[in-house]
Design an enzyme around this catalytic site. Structure first.
Site, mmCIF file in Angstrom:
data_model
loop_
_atom_site.group_PDB
_atom_site.id
_atom_site.type_symbol
_atom_site.label_atom_id
_atom_site.label_comp_id
_atom_site.label_asym_id
_atom_site.label_seq_id
_atom_site.Cartn_x
_atom_site.Cartn_y
_atom_site.Cartn_z
ATOM 1 N N ASN A 9 0.882 -1.170 0.000
ATOM 2 C CA ASN A 9 0.000 0.000 0.000
ATOM 3 C C ASN A 9 0.916 1.215 0.000
ATOM 4 O O ASN A 9 1.509 1.547 1.023
ATOM 5 C CB ASN A 9 -0.894 -0.015 1.242
ATOM 6 C CG ASN A 9 -1.742 1.249 1.347
ATOM 7 O OD1 ASN A 9 -1.809 2.034 0.408
ATOM 8 N ND2 ASN A 9 -2.381 1.437 2.484
ATOM 9 N N LYS A 11 0.186 4.242 -0.263
ATOM 10 C CA LYS A 11 -0.400 5.452 0.335
ATOM 11 C C LYS A 11 -0.082 6.644 -0.572
ATOM 12 O O LYS A 11 -0.102 6.501 -1.795
ATOM 13 C CB LYS A 11 0.089 5.615 1.788
ATOM 14 C CG LYS A 11 -0.154 4.325 2.601
ATOM 15 C CD LYS A 11 0.076 4.456 4.077
ATOM 16 C CE LYS A 11 -0.204 3.109 4.751
ATOM 17 N NZ LYS A 11 -0.114 3.154 6.205
ATOM 18 N N HIS A 95 -9.500 1.056 5.076
ATOM 19 C CA HIS A 95 -8.218 1.255 5.759
ATOM 20 C C HIS A 95 -8.435 2.220 6.930
ATOM 21 O O HIS A 95 -9.232 3.154 6.822
ATOM 22 C CB HIS A 95 -7.180 1.806 4.781
ATOM 23 C CG HIS A 95 -5.791 1.776 5.351
ATOM 24 N ND1 HIS A 95 -5.359 2.713 6.259
ATOM 25 C CD2 HIS A 95 -4.770 0.914 5.174
ATOM 26 C CE1 HIS A 95 -4.118 2.417 6.608
ATOM 27 N NE2 HIS A 95 -3.727 1.331 5.965
ATOM 28 N N GLU A 97 -6.810 4.634 7.946
ATOM 29 C CA GLU A 97 -6.596 6.044 7.605
ATOM 30 C C GLU A 97 -7.821 6.625 6.892
ATOM 31 O O GLU A 97 -8.166 7.794 7.073
ATOM 32 C CB GLU A 97 -5.320 6.182 6.753
ATOM 33 C CG GLU A 97 -4.073 5.923 7.602
ATOM 34 C CD GLU A 97 -2.887 5.362 6.853
ATOM 35 O OE1 GLU A 97 -2.851 5.420 5.611
ATOM 36 O OE2 GLU A 97 -1.980 4.828 7.529
ATOM 37 N N GLU A 167 -5.218 -5.007 10.736
ATOM 38 C CA GLU A 167 -4.174 -4.015 10.981
ATOM 39 C C GLU A 167 -4.438 -3.293 12.297
ATOM 40 O O GLU A 167 -5.287 -2.380 12.351
ATOM 41 C CB GLU A 167 -4.167 -2.960 9.872
ATOM 42 C CG GLU A 167 -3.871 -3.507 8.506
ATOM 43 C CD GLU A 167 -3.298 -2.430 7.606
ATOM 44 O OE1 GLU A 167 -2.267 -2.687 6.996
ATOM 45 O OE2 GLU A 167 -3.852 -1.315 7.556
ATOM 46 N N GLY A 173 2.882 2.083 10.743
ATOM 47 C CA GLY A 173 3.885 3.130 10.535
ATOM 48 C C GLY A 173 4.635 3.526 11.797
ATOM 49 O O GLY A 173 5.335 4.533 11.818
ATOM 50 N N SER A 213 3.674 -2.304 10.312
ATOM 51 C CA SER A 213 5.134 -2.408 10.463
ATOM 52 C C SER A 213 5.683 -3.783 10.058
ATOM 53 O O SER A 213 6.598 -4.302 10.701
ATOM 54 C CB SER A 213 5.565 -2.028 11.884
ATOM 55 O OG SER A 213 5.208 -0.674 12.151
HETATM 56 O O1 LIG Z 1 -1.722 -0.517 4.594
HETATM 57 C C1 LIG Z 1 -0.662 -0.681 5.209
HETATM 58 C C2 LIG Z 1 -0.578 -0.420 6.608
HETATM 59 O O2 LIG Z 1 -1.193 0.760 6.974
HETATM 60 C C3 LIG Z 1 0.746 -0.682 7.254
HETATM 61 O O3 LIG Z 1 1.679 0.359 7.048
HETATM 62 P P1 LIG Z 1 3.183 0.146 7.562
HETATM 63 O O4 LIG Z 1 3.648 -1.157 6.965
HETATM 64 O O5 LIG Z 1 3.937 1.331 7.057
HETATM 65 O O6 LIG Z 1 3.104 0.067 9.050
#
Ligand SMILES: O=C[C@H](O)COP(=O)(O)O
Length: 253
Positions: A9, A11, A95, A97, A167, A173, A213
């Site tokens: 992802n 983002k 998600h 977010e 998640e 993150g 993460s």
């Molecule tokens: O969609 C992915 C997640 O929000 C995980 O993000 P991350 O791997 O940067 O923690």
């Protein structure tokens, strides 16, 4: 045996040029898709180009969100019909977010899942708890509610082809990962909810990813767990080397 699925992802990262360079860099190095499904969910602006650039490879391209209506006066939105018209294969829905910053509700997510299925786009349905909910011991209750709401009104045969992503919000993150055992326990609880709603066959078919993460150094342990069938990856999906390492780990899991 469920085939693992690793979905990056991106983002709101990468320029157009960087996105194309990434696909060029990984597409000849992907493990066979008999062993793992490789997906990249890119910014919407790049999707048609990336679908074309990746068309000779086994890399599937996904979107990060979409509206549930096929068309209409929804300034700035992208519809399922539009994603299907550029041959996008996957879409991330719900998600954390999107839930937090764009008020995406369980009800809207349920409509979006229906819209994705109507266009043969595989939904990656996200769920997860906040740190406060984890500390209060309500994690499983929270994700069960999110999954029941997202799956309301679908048949077992439709559910089998969906992907769920667990998640924990506090792990996204932050560099904090749920322990593999904790992640497995929640993924197992999600599978139990699906069995309760449908049947054991459906629950065993659904692929459940862990996200939060995920990195090359923790993917193997996560994937060794019974109920974790892949990962939804933010930061570690941005560099070709780490993305390919995650795929290799999944192909050999
Ligand atoms: O969609 C992915 C997640 O929000 C995980 O993000 P991350 O791997 O940067 O923690």
């Amino acid at each position: 045996m469920r085939k693992p699925i690793i979905a990056g992802n991106w983002k709101m990262f990468k320029t157009f040029e960087e996105a194309i360079q990434f696909v060029d860099a990984v597409q000849d190095k992907l493990p066979s898709n008999d062993k793992v499904d490789a997906v990249v969910c890119a910014p919407a602006l790049y999707l048609p180009t990336l679908v074309q650039v990746a068309s000779e490879s086994e890399l599937a391209i996904g979107a990060q969100t979409m509206h549930y209506e096929n068309e209409g006066a929804f300034t700035g939105e992208i519809s399922p019909a539009q994603l299907a018209s550029v041959e996008v294969d996957y879409v991330i829905l719900g998600h954390s977010e999107r839930r937090e910053y764009y008020n995406e509700t369980d009800e809207a997510i349920n409509k979006k899942v229906a819209a994705a299925l109507a266009h043969n786009i595989v939904p990656i349905i996200c769920c997860g708890e906040t740190l406060e909910e984890r500390e209060a011991g309500t994690t499983e209750q929270k994700v069960a509610g999110q999954i029941k709401a997202a799956l309301a009104r679908f048949e077992a045969q439709q559910v089998e082809h969906m992907v769920i992503a667990y998640e924990p919000i506090w792990a996204i993150g932050t560099g904090k990962t749920a322990t593999a055992d904790d992640a497995n326990q929640v993924c197992g609880a999600i599978r139990a909810v699906i069995e309760e709603l449908y049947n054991a066959e459906t629950a065993n078919a659904v692929r459940i990813q862990y996200g939060g993460s995920v990195k090359p150094d923790n993917i193997q342990e996560l994937l060794s767990k019974e109920h974790i069938d892949g990962a939804l990856v933010g930061g570690a999906s941005l560099q070709p080397e780490s993305y390919l390492t995650l795929l290799e780990a999944a192909a050999n899991a």
